[in-house]
Every structure is written in structure tokens, then in C-alpha cells.
Design a protein around this motif. Structure first.
Motif, PDB file in Angstrom:
ATOM      1  N   VAL A 190     -53.048 -11.791 -22.854  1.00  0.00           N
ATOM      2  CA  VAL A 190     -53.711 -10.597 -23.385  1.00  0.00           C
ATOM      3  C   VAL A 190     -55.195 -10.921 -23.584  1.00  0.00           C
ATOM      4  N   ARG A 191     -56.048 -10.115 -22.984  1.00  0.00           N
ATOM      5  CA  ARG A 191     -57.486 -10.355 -23.116  1.00  0.00           C
ATOM      6  C   ARG A 191     -58.055  -9.423 -24.170  1.00  0.00           C
ATOM      7  N   VAL A 192     -58.630 -10.012 -25.209  1.00  0.00           N
ATOM      8  CA  VAL A 192     -59.327  -9.268 -26.249  1.00  0.00           C
ATOM      9  C   VAL A 192     -60.750  -9.809 -26.341  1.00  0.00           C
ATOM     10  N   TYR A 193     -61.603  -9.097 -27.034  1.00  0.00           N
ATOM     11  CA  TYR A 193     -63.023  -9.433 -27.042  1.00  0.00           C
ATOM     12  C   TYR A 193     -63.526  -9.552 -28.471  1.00  0.00           C
ATOM     13  N   GLY A 194     -64.263 -10.625 -28.744  1.00  0.00           N
ATOM     14  CA  GLY A 194     -64.796 -10.852 -30.074  1.00  0.00           C
ATOM     15  C   GLY A 194     -66.071 -10.070 -30.320  1.00  0.00           C
ATOM     16  N   LEU A 195     -66.223  -9.573 -31.521  1.00  0.00           N
ATOM     17  CA  LEU A 195     -67.419  -8.811 -31.884  1.00  0.00           C
ATOM     18  C   LEU A 195     -68.666  -9.687 -31.864  1.00  0.00           C
ATOM     19  N   SER A 196     -68.509 -10.990 -32.076  1.00  0.00           N
ATOM     20  CA  SER A 196     -69.669 -11.891 -32.132  1.00  0.00           C
ATOM     21  C   SER A 196     -70.498 -11.839 -30.863  1.00  0.00           C
ATOM     22  N   ALA A 197     -69.843 -11.585 -29.720  1.00  0.00           N
ATOM     23  CA  ALA A 197     -70.565 -11.576 -28.450  1.00  0.00           C
ATOM     24  C   ALA A 197     -71.600 -10.462 -28.383  1.00  0.00           C
ATOM     25  N   TYR A 198     -71.535  -9.490 -29.270  1.00  0.00           N
ATOM     26  CA  TYR A 198     -72.441  -8.348 -29.241  1.00  0.00           C
ATOM     27  C   TYR A 198     -73.576  -8.485 -30.248  1.00  0.00           C
ATOM     28  N   TYR A 199     -73.628  -9.607 -30.940  1.00  0.00           N
ATOM     29  CA  TYR A 199     -74.696  -9.866 -31.899  1.00  0.00           C
ATOM     30  C   TYR A 199     -75.843 -10.612 -31.236  1.00  0.00           C
ATOM     31  N   ALA A 200     -77.044 -10.384 -31.731  1.00  0.00           N
ATOM     32  CA  ALA A 200     -78.200 -11.144 -31.276  1.00  0.00           C
ATOM     33  C   ALA A 200     -78.042 -12.597 -31.709  1.00  0.00           C
ATOM     34  N   PRO A 201     -78.651 -13.539 -30.972  1.00  0.00           N
ATOM     35  CA  PRO A 201     -78.551 -14.948 -31.341  1.00  0.00           C
ATOM     36  C   PRO A 201     -78.963 -15.180 -32.792  1.00  0.00           C
ATOM     37  N   GLY A 202     -78.193 -16.009 -33.458  1.00  0.00           N
ATOM     38  CA  GLY A 202     -78.502 -16.336 -34.846  1.00  0.00           C
ATOM     39  C   GLY A 202     -77.788 -15.488 -35.862  1.00  0.00           C
ATOM     40  N   SER A 203     -76.986 -14.538 -35.410  1.00  0.00           N
ATOM     41  CA  SER A 203     -76.235 -13.704 -36.350  1.00  0.00           C
ATOM     42  C   SER A 203     -74.838 -13.478 -35.802  1.00  0.00           C
ATOM     43  N   ARG A 204     -73.916 -13.165 -36.686  1.00  0.00           N
ATOM     44  CA  ARG A 204     -72.539 -12.903 -36.286  1.00  0.00           C
ATOM     45  C   ARG A 204     -71.841 -12.164 -37.424  1.00  0.00           C
ATOM     46  N   PRO A 205     -70.688 -11.532 -37.151  1.00  0.00           N
ATOM     47  CA  PRO A 205     -69.990 -10.813 -38.215  1.00  0.00           C
ATOM     48  C   PRO A 205     -69.456 -11.768 -39.277  1.00  0.00           C
ATOM     49  N   GLU A 206     -69.330 -11.246 -40.498  1.00  0.00           N
ATOM     50  CA  GLU A 206     -68.825 -12.079 -41.586  1.00  0.00           C
ATOM     51  C   GLU A 206     -67.346 -12.392 -41.426  1.00  0.00           C
ATOM     52  N   LYS A 207     -66.595 -11.477 -40.810  1.00  0.00           N
ATOM     53  CA  LYS A 207     -65.157 -11.655 -40.665  1.00  0.00           C
ATOM     54  C   LYS A 207     -64.776 -11.635 -39.195  1.00  0.00           C
ATOM     55  N   ALA A 208     -63.661 -12.298 -38.875  1.00  0.00           N
ATOM     56  CA  ALA A 208     -63.163 -12.320 -37.502  1.00  0.00           C
ATOM     57  C   ALA A 208     -62.790 -10.898 -37.083  1.00  0.00           C
ATOM     58  N   THR A 209     -63.488 -10.390 -36.077  1.00  0.00           N
ATOM     59  CA  THR A 209     -63.308  -9.000 -35.664  1.00  0.00           C
ATOM     60  C   THR A 209     -63.212  -8.919 -34.151  1.00  0.00           C
ATOM     61  N   LEU A 210     -62.282  -8.111 -33.664  1.00  0.00           N
ATOM     62  CA  LEU A 210     -62.058  -7.957 -32.235  1.00  0.00           C
ATOM     63  C   LEU A 210     -62.299  -6.512 -31.812  1.00  0.00           C
ATOM     64  N   ILE A 211     -62.683  -6.349 -30.548  1.00  0.00           N
ATOM     65  CA  ILE A 211     -62.886  -5.025 -29.960  1.00  0.00           C
ATOM     66  C   ILE A 211     -61.747  -4.771 -28.978  1.00  0.00           C
ATOM     67  N   LEU A 212     -61.048  -3.660 -29.162  1.00  0.00           N
ATOM     68  CA  LEU A 212     -59.929  -3.313 -28.289  1.00  0.00           C
ATOM     69  C   LEU A 212     -60.235  -1.983 -27.597  1.00  0.00           C
ATOM     70  N   GLY A 213     -60.505  -2.026 -26.307  1.00  0.00           N
ATOM     71  CA  GLY A 213     -60.638  -0.805 -25.520  1.00  0.00           C
ATOM     72  C   GLY A 213     -59.275  -0.414 -24.985  1.00  0.00           C
ATOM     73  N   TYR A 214     -58.917   0.846 -25.138  1.00  0.00           N
ATOM     74  CA  TYR A 214     -57.542   1.252 -24.819  1.00  0.00           C
ATOM     75  C   TYR A 214     -57.454   2.234 -23.657  1.00  0.00           C
ATOM     76  N   ALA A 215     -58.584   2.579 -23.029  1.00  0.00           N
ATOM     77  CA  ALA A 215     -58.559   3.613 -21.986  1.00  0.00           C
ATOM     78  C   ALA A 215     -57.792   3.173 -20.741  1.00  0.00           C
ATOM     79  N   GLY A 216     -57.743   1.872 -20.478  1.00  0.00           N
ATOM     80  CA  GLY A 216     -57.143   1.399 -19.234  1.00  0.00           C
ATOM     81  C   GLY A 216     -55.701   0.944 -19.343  1.00  0.00           C
ATOM     82  N   ILE A 217     -55.053   1.189 -20.471  1.00  0.00           N
ATOM     83  CA  ILE A 217     -53.670   0.733 -20.675  1.00  0.00           C
ATOM     84  C   ILE A 217     -52.796   1.953 -20.949  1.00  0.00           C
ATOM     85  N   ASP A 218     -51.671   2.054 -20.254  1.00  0.00           N
ATOM     86  CA  ASP A 218     -50.758   3.182 -20.448  1.00  0.00           C
ATOM     87  C   ASP A 218     -50.132   3.146 -21.841  1.00  0.00           C
TER      88      ASP A 218
END
Length: 462
Positions: A418-446
């Protein structure tokens, strides 16, 4: 046919110029061993010189052994002079991306369900456009876009988003990235552009590739913070549904940003309304452009989410003060979207097919969202997760409170397919979310597959 530029004004006779050109082509392999040359008459007519000029050049090449001749057949390059064709030394091709792991489920966000696309309607309208416009489709398109499409977009913005503009303010282009390149040139590379943090990471690359300075601006629960804009004079933001957090900016914060833009000349807000068609639990918020009374908002949107990313059709609405500058600088640019696609899309919108397609797609995606949320609620993960951003768009945010780091959550999910994506990848260098957060896109799954996907996530994280 051999084509050479001969100079009648040169001190070198024409026959000798021709002789040197042909000899060079034989020596370099452009003319291959055994290749037949044009007849005296043909080459003389083509180069607009006398036949004696060609005959004299051929005779010299024949005497030196570059050519051979055969009665009633003509002149040929000497076989023994065959030269291997020159192959230019090019950089090594970029290596193909490795196939990598194949996932059973991929919660990516940059996808739509192609089964929703109305192929039969699009094909019927395409045939009608070919019949009605015929040769006109082969002519150069208007730089700002075909008038029919711009009028269809104007009517749609007014009825769906409450934005009242003229067709003259609308510029059609090959997607938001292309239009953003134009905007940076129009507004100027010397200014400072504020970008949401977190945000769409590719934006940073686009601005930096254009030599523009960027400032990542933090968000709170109401969206981008106007009090942190500092020396910025332009702001790129997604107020209707922030990507990726899903925050919907309330009207007071929007008014605060509009007030900031109006305080100094030359300040602008670039509103990306990328998935405003998909709201599920509340009425659509007014667009920032709808609230703009000082002509400080540049409105951007595409048909990537509402139709398909591969269409590469987007548009922007320029404030009136920028129109003359845009035309002065960019009216020489050719249209970046073929007229055929523009007219087909215009017919699609004018006929009401676009609104029907949006309605059907919204129902499909709402069903998938509900299926995903149900699967999560009924799983052992329910007490360990928080869901955000489910009111709109095609993705949700999920905070996971099981003690694992974000990167571990991503890695363990991948091990289960299962491929999920971390929110940290969308932050500018030197910053990240305080809590472990994932992004789930659901348009491509039945819808009927989310139970299985969530079960695998439970195995990975519990």
C-alpha cells in the motif's frame, strides 16, 4: 535534390563553388557511395545556373575520382569513397526510472477516475467540431484562446463561482504550470513571492527556475497567515481547499488578505481554485476573486481535476490593470492549446455536458470518500487516527497516533503493498508537521476495495 547556395558575386567561379560543395558532401558521408546525382539539366534548373556550370563541376569531380559515370544512366558517387555516416556525440539518454515496487493500492492525489470521462459525448462533439470548423482548425489560434472557449469559461465562472469578468480578461493556456511561467514574467522576477507552507512542492521549483525569490509562509487553522507576509508583494494560495491540508479559508481571513493586497500598489494574490468543483458536506465558499473589489486577485484554474490531466487546458483571469501589460508582452506568443481541443471543450461546456459530468463525478468521488471513511471507522485503526479535510477535494489527511514516525508508517505500508504519502514531503526545507500525518488520495481506487486496503494498513501499523 542537392541544394547549395552559390554566390555569383564571389571571385570563385560558380562551377568551382559547386564542385567544392559536392566534394565536401562526399568526403563527409552526406552523399553515400553509389548514390546517384541529379542530371545536369535537373541540378541546373534547381540551382538556377547554366548547364555548363554543372557539367564543368561534374567533370572535375569525375577527373579526380569522386564520381563515376555510365552512359544513359548518369553520375554516381564512387563506391570506394563510401564514408560511414557521422553520428553526433549526444549526452547519454536519461535512464528510465526503475519500475520499483508495484503496489496493490496507491493513494496518490494526482489522478482522476478515467471511467468517469464521457468518451461518447466528447467523441460526438469532436466530430461536430471537425465538420463545422473544418479548415479553420488549421489556422493560427488566438493568443489568449478561442473566443468561444473564453465565453464558455466566463459563463461558467459566473454561474458556478459567482465571479463576474469579461472574456477579455481570460487567458487560456496549456495548464497552470505554463500559465504560472507567464505570470512570473508579467509580475516580475525581482519581487518576493509568498507560498503556502506546506504546499505543492513543484511550485517552489517553478518559481526558482524563473529566478524569483520565494518565502514559505506558515498556515494555521484558517489558512495562510497574512501577518507573516513581510516583504512579499505577491502571494500564491489555495483558499477554497488548501493543498494538501484541506483547510478551507474563512471569509474574514480572505478579507484580511485582500486588505493586505490593497495597502500598497503592485501587490497581488494568485488564487489557485484547483478542485473547487468537489465539495460534499457544505455549500461552496465564495472564491477570493468574487470578493475582490480592488482588482488585486489573479484567478487560476484548470480542467485537470474536473476532466483529465492529459488535456493540458487551464486558464487564468487577469485583473484589468494587468491586461494591457500582458498584451504588450505576450500577444506575440502563439496559443499553447490546439484550436480543435478548445472548440470541443467549448461545445462540451455550452451543451451542459460539463456540469452533468461534474455532477456524476462528484457523486462517484463522494461514494469513494464515504467508503474509505467507513472502512477506517470500522477498523482497529479508528481510535488511533484523526481525519481532516474530508469536506472537499479528492484527498484526506490522516494523523496516526500509534507511536510510529511518519517515514516508518510510509515504509511499513509499502511493505504490505500500500503506497501512502507523508505530509512532510510538502513542507519547505527546515520545517515539518508536529505529528505523523499521511495524505490519502482516493479518486483512483474503487469503493469496494477500501476494506482490503485498510486491512493491509492495519497489518502494517498494528
Amino acid at each position: 535534390m542537392l541544394t547549395y547556395v552559390l554566390d555569383p558575386a564571389s571571385r570563385t567561379p560558380l562551377y568551382e563553388q559547386l564542385y567544392r560543395f559536392i566534394r565536401q558532401d562526399i568526403s563527409s558521408g552526406v552523399l553515400k557511395g553509389g548514390e546517384r546525382l541529379p542530371s545536369n539539366r535537373q541540378l541546373a534548373q534547381h540551382l538556377e545556373v547554366s548547364r555548363i556550370t554543372v557539367e564543368t563541376a561534374y567533370a572535375q569531380l569525375l577527373a579526380e575520382g569522386y564520381l563515376t559515370s555510365a552512359p544513359r544512366k548518369g553520375y554516381f558517387v564512387q563506391e570506394s569513397l563510401a564514408v560511414p555516416p557521422h553520428k553526433p556525440i549526444l549526452p547519454r539518454p536519461a535512464p528510465d526510472k526503475p519500475a520499483g515496487q508495484r503496489f496493490l493500492f496507491d493513494f496518490k492525489t494526482n489522478i482522476v477516475d478515467t471511467d468517469c470521462f464521457p468518451f461518447s459525448t466528447w467523441a460526438r462533439l469532436s466530430r461536430a467540431v471537425l465538420t463545422d470548423y473544418a479548415n479553420r482548425l488549421l489556422l493560427e489560434s488566438a493568443p489568449q484562446g478561442e473566443a468561444e472557449l473564453r465565453e464558455a469559461i466566463r459563463a461558467y465562472l459566473l454561474s458556478f463561482r459567482g465571479i463576474e469578468v469579461s472574456t477579455e480578461q481570460i487567458v487560456v493556456g496549456a495548464g497552470s504550470e505554463y500559465l504560472l511561467h507567464l505570470l512570473i514574467q508579467l509580475l516580475g522576477r525581482e519581487r518576493v513571492y509568498a507560498l503556502e507552507n506546506p504546499g505543492y512542492r513543484k511550485l517552489y521549483q517553478i518559481f526558482e527556475a524563473n529566478g524569483a525569490a520565494v518565502r514559505p509562509i506558515a498556515l494555521d487553522g484558517k489558512g495562510l497567515r497574512a501577518d507573516l507576509l513581510g516583504d512579499a508583494s505577491a502571494v500564491y494560495l489555495t483558499p477554497s481547499h488548501h493543498f494538501p491540508t484541506g483547510v478551507v479559508m474563512p471569509v474574514p481571513r480572505r478579507m484580511q488578505l485582500l486588505q493586505w493586497a490593497a495597502e500598497q500598489p503592485g501587490r497581488y494574490l494568485i488564487e489557485d481554485d484547483y478542485d473547487s468543483e468537489f465539495r460534499y458536506s457544505s455549500r461552496p465558499m465564495p472564491a477570493l476573486k468574487e470578493l475582490d473589489r480592488q482588482e488585486r486577485v489573479i484567478y487560476l484554474n484548470t480542467f485537470a481535476k474536473s476532466l483529465a490531466p492529459s488535456l493540458r487546458i487551464g486558464y487564468m483571469v487577469l485583473p484589468a490593470p494587468l491586461l494591457s501589460a500582458y498584451r504588450d508582452r505576450f500577444s506575440l506568443y502563439s496559443a499553447s492549446v490546439p484550436a480543435f481541443e478548445q472548440h470541443t471543450l467549448a461545445r462540451f461546456m455550452e451543451s451542459g455536458a460539463f456540469e452533468r459530468h461534474i455532477s456524476r463525478s462528484r457523486n462517484v468521488y463522494k461514494g469513494r470518500l464515504e467508503a474509505l471513511l467507513t472502512a477506517l471507522r470500522e477498523s482497529p485503526l479508528a481510535p488511533l487516527t484523526e481525519i481532516h479535510g474530508s469536506e472537499a477535494g479528492l484527498h484526506i489527511l490522516m494523523r496516526v497516533k500509534n507511536g510510529l514516525r511518519e517515514e516508518d508508517l510510509v515504509r511499513r505500508a509499502a511493505a504490505k503493498g500500500v503506497r501512502v504519502y507523508g505530509l512532510s514531503a510538502y513542507y519547505a526545507p527546515g520545517s515539518r508537521p508536529e505529528k505523523a500525518t499521511l495524505i490519502l488520495g482516493y479518486a483512483g481506487i474503487d469503493s469496494d476495495r477500501f476494506q482490503e486496503a485498510v486491512a493491509l494498513l492495519c497489518e502494517a501499523w498494528l
